[in-house]
Design a protein around this motif. Sequence first.
Motif, mmCIF file in Angstrom:
data_model
loop_
_atom_site.group_PDB
_atom_site.id
_atom_site.type_symbol
_atom_site.label_atom_id
_atom_site.label_comp_id
_atom_site.label_asym_id
_atom_site.label_seq_id
_atom_site.Cartn_x
_atom_site.Cartn_y
_atom_site.Cartn_z
ATOM 1 N N ASP A 190 6.651 25.329 -0.446
ATOM 2 C CA ASP A 190 7.089 24.297 -1.610
ATOM 3 C C ASP A 190 7.518 23.197 -1.052
ATOM 4 O O ASP A 190 7.575 21.925 -1.075
ATOM 5 N N ALA A 191 8.725 23.505 0.122
ATOM 6 C CA ALA A 191 9.491 22.378 0.861
ATOM 7 C C ALA A 191 8.575 21.821 1.689
ATOM 8 O O ALA A 191 8.463 20.360 1.551
ATOM 9 N N ALA A 192 7.714 22.228 2.373
ATOM 10 C CA ALA A 192 6.608 21.392 3.078
ATOM 11 C C ALA A 192 5.657 20.389 2.142
ATOM 12 O O ALA A 192 5.569 19.325 2.570
ATOM 13 N N VAL A 193 5.363 20.791 1.213
ATOM 14 C CA VAL A 193 4.586 20.143 0.030
ATOM 15 C C VAL A 193 5.472 19.015 -0.390
ATOM 16 O O VAL A 193 4.812 17.790 -0.344
ATOM 17 N N TYR A 194 6.719 19.219 -0.727
ATOM 18 C CA TYR A 194 7.663 18.108 -1.251
ATOM 19 C C TYR A 194 7.920 17.117 -0.359
ATOM 20 O O TYR A 194 7.681 15.846 -0.515
ATOM 21 N N MET A 195 7.867 17.383 0.957
ATOM 22 C CA MET A 195 8.000 16.453 2.063
ATOM 23 C C MET A 195 6.868 15.650 2.400
ATOM 24 O O MET A 195 6.985 14.494 2.524
ATOM 25 N N GLU A 196 5.763 16.415 2.265
ATOM 26 C CA GLU A 196 4.266 15.701 2.350
ATOM 27 C C GLU A 196 4.026 14.544 1.360
ATOM 28 O O GLU A 196 3.692 13.649 1.675
ATOM 29 N N HIS A 197 4.794 14.968 0.058
ATOM 30 C CA HIS A 197 4.611 13.767 -1.069
ATOM 31 C C HIS A 197 5.948 13.271 -1.198
ATOM 32 O O HIS A 197 6.107 12.972 -2.485
#
Length: 567
Positions: A190-197
């Motif tokens: 989830d953290a990786a997705v948040y940073m990507e967006h």
Amino acid sequence: MSETTPLKVVMRAVRRQLWWLLGLSLLCNLLLLTSSVYMLQIFDRVLSSGSYGTLLWLSGIAAAALLTFGLIELSRRQMLSGIGGWIERELSGEVMRRAMRQRLRDGRAAADTSDVTDLRSFLSGDALLAFLDAPWTPVFLAVIWAMHPLLGAIAVAGALILFALAVLNDLLTRQRLARVNGAMRRNRTDAAVYMEHAETLAALGMMGGTVARWSDAQRGLDARSDGARALSTTFLAASRSLRMIIQILMLGTGAYLVLQAELTAGGMIAGSIILSRALAPVERAIGAWRSYGSYREATARLSELFRQCPDRKDRLELDRPKGRIDVNGLRYHAPETGEPILKGLSFHLAAGSTLAIIGPSGSGKSSLCKCLVGAWPASFGAVRIDGADVAEWDSDDLGRHIGYLPQTVRLFSGSIAENIARLGPPETHLVLEASRRAGAHDLILSLPEGYETETGPYSDTLSGGQKQRIAMARALYGDPSVIALDEPDSNLDGNGELALAAMIRDLKERGKTVIFVSHAPALLRFADMVAVLKEGGLARFGPRDEILSSMMKPAPVKPRRVAEARV
């Protein structure tokens, strides 16, 4: 008989190397007796005889033995490092390929490349060395027993108690740590997705709330894991304290035996040193148990992945398709919920035809596109290209004959040329031909580095329209027979729409089968056939003029019943 998988082949090869490592571990552990034997000889021979020659020879032999120990230990660690790197090279690609296949089929994957990293971390680290050294503890205990049975009994009792602590630690913490580790993996994703967006979150003022939400979840996971980790740490601290107590007891007992003339002073010191060597692997194994738990869970997940996604049998490579598409009873259900998204679609599209898919939002247009190009496997029914079921066609072979523009465009890390070449070695004439046919050549040349401009989730500065036109060139790379375009005009400006219209006209003239999702009248005029979807079903299908004219007819007005009023 169970099927042989790449995971089993790799682990079988690793087990063969472990026999060599066990042999080296035996030599290492025998050489660890050097300091104890040296101490014993110094106290019992050199000090009592006063011989400088004996001291010199003993010191030289001890130095040579310890040098040999260092070389063997270096060899062990280099072997483990090589095994870890080899495992990652052999399995990472296979795991990624199968994980993507299962993700497309089931909506999730049983394992991913992080599990391969867990395997490498355990097999190439100190944790495995602790387990490799532990079997030789009985050798040290036997030496202590040979010195005096009472000392041997103390050493055996201490080793058994430490081993019992290790087993109890595993029984009490294994399940809790496994559940928490799985939840933490999802939270990291989830953290990786948040940073990507991050751009979307910043523009909508969601960064503070998102970080707070993620932090709350992380704190909850930390709280759940604190108990198991504290318990594991308690066992580790208890084992160290117990080892020191046993060592003091060994020294005290040894001193008593010296006073009873049943043991020499050198034997007392040597016994204490050998005991520390005997118990150290057991204590290290307790500390390495968490790493072993991660290794065991990763192995189980990888085994499940290879079981659920077996190797595909080699298939005869089919001829280049002409582009005839037959859809027979196509149904697609959401992998997680089983909810039907496409419901019994059947139609025929001749090679070289152009099909427009229209319908309200949520009617299944994008899902149909993905099923037609083989990205999503049909739950029931079949999609056939030139008579061959796309589900049975090798995806790499099929992909060479398919062009696909998804609704949400994503360019991957690499240059624009590499992205157009579908991340394979770019063939210059094919890249340029695809770009020109998509009308993106001049656009790409206008960029600072042209075709060498780097793209990716964090490095590209391209607009949505630029990405879409480059993705169109990617769809045309290799001159595919079937091209599916999902909302190809969603991010285009006027020039982009003209380029798109010219591209579709060119594809029609060259006899390509084109499928596109759009409501724009400028594109619908290129369609030979129109499919109208409604709530996942095929409401209408037929020639464009016939379908559009039927849709434009006003619905018949039902006669209204007028009730007679009684006066």
